[in-house]
Design a protein around this motif. Structure first.
Motif, mmCIF file in Angstrom:
data_model
loop_
_atom_site.group_PDB
_atom_site.id
_atom_site.type_symbol
_atom_site.label_atom_id
_atom_site.label_comp_id
_atom_site.label_asym_id
_atom_site.label_seq_id
_atom_site.Cartn_x
_atom_site.Cartn_y
_atom_site.Cartn_z
ATOM 1 N N LEU A 18 0.827 -1.215 0.000
ATOM 2 C CA LEU A 18 0.000 0.000 0.000
ATOM 3 C C LEU A 18 0.856 1.257 0.000
ATOM 4 O O LEU A 18 0.550 2.227 -0.706
ATOM 5 N N LEU A 19 1.935 1.264 0.783
ATOM 6 C CA LEU A 19 2.790 2.450 0.857
ATOM 7 C C LEU A 19 3.470 2.749 -0.476
ATOM 8 O O LEU A 19 3.704 3.916 -0.815
ATOM 9 N N ILE A 20 3.791 1.713 -1.234
ATOM 10 C CA ILE A 20 4.479 1.906 -2.519
ATOM 11 C C ILE A 20 3.484 2.110 -3.661
ATOM 12 O O ILE A 20 3.650 3.001 -4.504
ATOM 13 N N ALA A 21 2.435 1.290 -3.701
ATOM 14 C CA ALA A 21 1.532 1.282 -4.854
ATOM 15 C C ALA A 21 0.536 2.438 -4.837
ATOM 16 O O ALA A 21 0.156 2.934 -5.900
ATOM 17 N N SER A 22 0.102 2.878 -3.654
ATOM 18 C CA SER A 22 -0.921 3.936 -3.585
ATOM 19 C C SER A 22 -0.451 5.254 -4.192
ATOM 20 O O SER A 22 -1.151 5.837 -5.032
ATOM 21 N N PRO A 23 0.735 5.794 -3.810
ATOM 22 C CA PRO A 23 1.200 7.024 -4.466
ATOM 23 C C PRO A 23 1.412 6.852 -5.967
ATOM 24 O O PRO A 23 1.113 7.762 -6.748
ATOM 25 N N ALA A 24 1.917 5.672 -6.369
ATOM 26 C CA ALA A 24 2.133 5.431 -7.796
ATOM 27 C C ALA A 24 0.811 5.435 -8.552
ATOM 28 O O ALA A 24 0.694 6.017 -9.644
ATOM 29 N N ALA A 25 -0.204 4.787 -7.981
ATOM 30 C CA ALA A 25 -1.517 4.751 -8.622
ATOM 31 C C ALA A 25 -2.139 6.141 -8.666
ATOM 32 O O ALA A 25 -2.789 6.512 -9.662
ATOM 33 N N TYR A 26 -1.939 6.924 -7.611
ATOM 34 C CA TYR A 26 -2.480 8.292 -7.578
ATOM 35 C C TYR A 26 -1.880 9.139 -8.692
ATOM 36 O O TYR A 26 -2.596 9.878 -9.391
ATOM 37 N N ILE A 27 -0.567 9.038 -8.886
ATOM 38 C CA ILE A 27 0.107 9.816 -9.936
ATOM 39 C C ILE A 27 -0.380 9.388 -11.316
ATOM 40 O O ILE A 27 -0.654 10.228 -12.188
ATOM 41 N N LEU A 28 -0.503 8.077 -11.530
ATOM 42 C CA LEU A 28 -0.969 7.588 -12.833
ATOM 43 C C LEU A 28 -2.408 8.002 -13.111
ATOM 44 O O LEU A 28 -2.789 8.200 -14.270
ATOM 45 N N ALA A 29 -3.209 8.136 -12.055
ATOM 46 C CA ALA A 29 -4.616 8.482 -12.233
ATOM 47 C C ALA A 29 -4.831 9.981 -12.405
ATOM 48 O O ALA A 29 -5.739 10.405 -13.125
ATOM 49 N N LYS A 30 -3.993 10.805 -11.739
ATOM 50 C CA LYS A 30 -4.265 12.242 -11.676
ATOM 51 C C LYS A 30 -3.273 13.114 -12.438
ATOM 52 O O LYS A 30 -3.532 14.298 -12.648
ATOM 53 N N LYS A 31 -2.162 12.551 -12.850
ATOM 54 C CA LYS A 31 -1.134 13.351 -13.491
ATOM 55 C C LYS A 31 -0.910 12.905 -14.931
ATOM 56 O O LYS A 31 -1.055 11.732 -15.264
ATOM 57 N N THR A 32 -0.566 13.874 -15.760
ATOM 58 C CA THR A 32 -0.190 13.590 -17.146
ATOM 59 C C THR A 32 1.278 13.941 -17.322
ATOM 60 O O THR A 32 1.690 15.076 -17.071
ATOM 61 N N PHE A 33 2.076 12.975 -17.723
ATOM 62 C CA PHE A 33 3.501 13.211 -17.898
ATOM 63 C C PHE A 33 3.998 12.350 -19.058
ATOM 64 O O PHE A 33 3.304 11.433 -19.520
ATOM 65 N N LEU A 34 5.196 12.654 -19.525
ATOM 66 C CA LEU A 34 5.766 11.932 -20.643
ATOM 67 C C LEU A 34 5.987 10.462 -20.268
ATOM 68 O O LEU A 34 6.691 10.157 -19.311
ATOM 69 N N GLY A 35 5.345 9.575 -21.007
ATOM 70 C CA GLY A 35 5.510 8.148 -20.754
ATOM 71 C C GLY A 35 4.521 7.565 -19.776
ATOM 72 O O GLY A 35 4.687 6.420 -19.349
ATOM 73 N N ASP A 36 3.465 8.337 -19.423
ATOM 74 C CA ASP A 36 2.504 7.826 -18.443
ATOM 75 C C ASP A 36 1.762 6.601 -18.980
ATOM 76 O O ASP A 36 1.540 5.625 -18.251
ATOM 77 N N ARG A 37 1.405 6.624 -20.264
ATOM 78 C CA ARG A 37 0.728 5.463 -20.853
ATOM 79 C C ARG A 37 1.665 4.258 -20.922
ATOM 80 O O ARG A 37 1.244 3.120 -20.730
ATOM 81 N N LEU A 38 2.946 4.526 -21.179
ATOM 82 C CA LEU A 38 3.930 3.449 -21.246
ATOM 83 C C LEU A 38 4.090 2.779 -19.884
ATOM 84 O O LEU A 38 4.164 1.545 -19.794
#
Length: 284
Positions: free
Chosen positions: A90-110
């Motif tokens: 949870l400590l590792i995956a939750s922030p990663a999932a939040y960024i993928l869900a709410k942020k747009t950055f180069l390579g996010d789809r990749l």
């Protein structure tokens, strides 16, 4: 003149037919589980003569299995490994999932595609190279090894699940918190995470059941050290010992001891699991 109800009756019959496979599966599972439960309270002789509970309930099967098969040690190892891994995931995956869900950055789809691809790789394919790496690092047979493996192997699914869940939470909540003086990180942990509680509980339960019942990785990486063996490995040792002792009633009691924690967990939190799954499946 009487009205004909044949179309409605036929439609209702066809609708009921859809539940036949489910009913058969539940009946089969219930019968198998019931037999194991009754066998765990019977004697070995009653098990082989198909006379379950013929002499009443033998609760000593559980006490003897717990006392003489080293079950408390295996049980505490499983609790410790599963609890630590679920927390780290949870400590590792939750922030990663939040960024993928709410942020747009180069390579996010990749990154998201790599996460989904990681879920499709069979763990058996990874065992040999990982084992070679861990042998070189002298990590085979250590407690930390199981924690590292269970945590990393369950992160892709957790990230994928929580990403879909975070998309249902309005981003305006984070923006409002930042206007009031919160940093984005603080807003995520103080506002978004509590709102994502159903999803966090659901994915934690799935991870708990997966890690608690896992056997193959424990067999490869912890087999040489009895101090770190988990319940699944301990159960295998009990099965092997049955060849010499013949205490099959104690074996079925041990099986129930291994099975009950995840069953009780699911039984009491089934509503939250459904809420987490349905919540993650609805786009905001």
């Amino acid at each position: 003149m009487k009205k004909k109800h044949h179309p409605m009756t036929l439609r209702r019959a066809l609708r009921l037919l859809r539940y036949v496979p489910l009913i058969l599966w539940v009946a089969f599972f219930g019968a198998a589980l019931g037999w194991i439960l009754f066998a765990s309270f019977s004697t070995t002789k009653e098990i082989f003569t198909n006379n379950l509970l013929g002499s009443g309930f033998h609760f000593e099967n559980y006490t003897e299995a717990w006392k003489y098969n080293n079950v408390p040690h295996y049980f505490m190892n499983s609790i410790l490994v599963t609890g630590l891994c679920c927390a780290l995931i949870l400590l590792i995956a939750s922030p990663a999932a939040y960024i993928l869900a709410k942020k747009t950055f180069l390579g996010d789809r990749l990154v998201m595609n790599f996460t989904v691809s990681a879920m499709s790789i069979p763990q058996v394919m990874l065992i040999i190279p990982i084992y070679i790496w861990f042998i070189k690092a002298n990590l085979v047979g250590h407690f930390i090894t199981l924690i590292i493996l269970y945590t990393t192997l369950n992160i892709p699914y957790t990230v994928f699940f929580m990403t879909s869940f975070f998309t249902t939470i309005p981003g305006a909540l984070t923006e409002a918190a930042m206007i009031d003086g919160c940093t984005e990180g603080k807003a995520m942990w103080m506002i978004i995470m509590p709102m994502a509680t159903p999803g966090l509980i659901t994915v934690t339960i799935f991870n708990f059941m997966s890690i608690w019942n896992e056997y193959f990785i424990a067999l490869i990486f912890a087999n040489g050290n009895d101090k770190i063996r988990t319940l699944s490995m301990g159960l295998q040792n009990m099965i092997t010992s049955m060849t010499f002792t013949g205490n099959w009633a104690g074996l079925f009691a041990s099986i129930m001891i291994v099975f009950l924690p995840t069953f009780v967990l699911y039984l009491f939190l089934s509503d939250r699991i459904v809420a987490g799954i349905t919540g993650g499946g609805v786009k905001g």
